[in-house]
Design an enzyme around this catalytic site. Structure first.
Site, PDB file in Angstrom:
ATOM      1  N   HIS A   1       0.819  -1.135  -0.136  1.00  0.00           N
ATOM      2  CA  HIS A   1      -0.170   0.069   0.159  1.00  0.00           C
ATOM      3  C   HIS A   1       0.921   1.293   0.092  1.00  0.00           C
ATOM      4  CE1 HIS A   1      -3.333  -2.577   1.269  1.00  0.00           C
ATOM      5  NE2 HIS A   1      -4.058  -1.641   0.722  1.00  0.00           N
TER       6      HIS A   1
ATOM      7  N   LYS B   1      -0.478   4.850   4.395  1.00  0.00           N
ATOM      8  CA  LYS B   1      -1.315   3.954   4.946  1.00  0.00           C
ATOM      9  C   LYS B   1      -1.447   3.959   6.449  1.00  0.00           C
ATOM     10  CE  LYS B   1      -3.891  -0.451   4.388  1.00  0.00           C
ATOM     11  NZ  LYS B   1      -5.512   0.363   4.553  1.00  0.00           N
TER      12      LYS B   1
END
Length: 269
Positions: free
Chosen positions: A154, A158
């Site tokens: 990600h 995040k």
């Protein structure tokens, strides 16, 4: 044509804005308004307030509440439900990073208030298909002593690791083969484990791999998100699904392949 009326918790967030964009171009959905931490926006009346006092009245005008906030925003929403008399609503929670206690509190609330509640750590139907396929593979390959690992990537900002989707996939596969999930392995791999690993960097929307590792071959089932739009599209489809359920708590694993086909045919209506 039935028009479904939506309230968004996390209205000003990235996913809240994506869902608003889709609703604005849809004939089947209408945005009543939304909440963020310390703010309520009633689109119908044009009123913006610095608290949630009018939220019960606003929810009376909605068919479904979609929560795409953050753990703190979700905690505020949970507290609101616990302290109010609102009941018999359809609620989709797409917020990730919730603790086990928070998820359990929502499930209890669904039973007590007759909520139609879907806890969805990922609203992509592709991710749900990824799990269904991986569970079938795991049932076969586990008998051939394949190891199973989940790797997720990600963007650098995040907050939670592993991702809610990685947990959803790993736990779903682990149940199929009677194993346990582990994150942050520091020693030798154990035969009863389904491991999870996280990569963070750049602007990656979300990538998940379920790797089946044998002595002589490897199979990989992967899903790659190319934009946030797919999650907004899935959120509306799943909101349509939960609106048709009986009261109670649900998870993504309760959405069958047949349900998915109906959702795609009807576009969540």
């Amino acid at each position: 044509m039935t028009i479904n009326r939506v309230w968004i918790n996390g209205l000003s967030g990235r996913m809240g804005l994506e869902i608003q964009t889709l609703i604005a171009s849809s004939e089947r959905w209408e945005l009543v308004g939304g909440t963020s931490i310390g703010e309520l926006v009633d689109r119908e009346s044009g009123v913006t307030e610095g608290d949630w006092k009018r939220l019960p009245e606003c929810l009376n005008r909605t068919d479904v509440l979609i929560d795409f906030s953050a753990p703190a925003g979700n905690a505020d929403l949970l507290k609101f439900f616990q302290e109010s008399s609102v009941k018999e609503k359809a609620v989709l929670i797409g917020t990730t990073g919730l603790t086990a206690d928070q998820r359990q509190a929502w499930k209890r609330l669904a039973e007590e208030r007759r909520l139609r509640l879907l806890l969805a750590p990922n609203t992509s139907l592709g991710v749900l298909l990824t799990l269904k396929v991986s569970q079938q593979l795991a049932g076969v390959l586990n008998k051939l002593d394949f190891d199973i690992e989940v790797v997720e990537s990600h963007h650098r900002a995040k907050i939670d690791a592993p991702s809610g989707t990685a947990k959803f996939l790993a736990e779903g596969v682990a149940r199929t083969v009677d194993k346990q999930t582990i994150y942050g392995r520091t020693g030798k791999r154990q035969p009863h484990e389904v491991g999870m690993a996280s990569v963070r960097g750049g602007s990656v929307f979300g990538e998940h791999e379920i790797r089946f590792l044998g002595d002589n071959e490897e199979l990989v089932v992967s899903h790659r998100a190319l934009s946030r739009t797919l999650f907004a599209q899935g959120a509306l489809l799943l909101a349509g699904w939960v609106m048709t359920r009986n009261p109670g708590p649900y998870g993504l694993e309760d959405v069958s392949l047949e349900d998915m086909l109906k959702l795609l045919e009807n576009k969540g209506a």
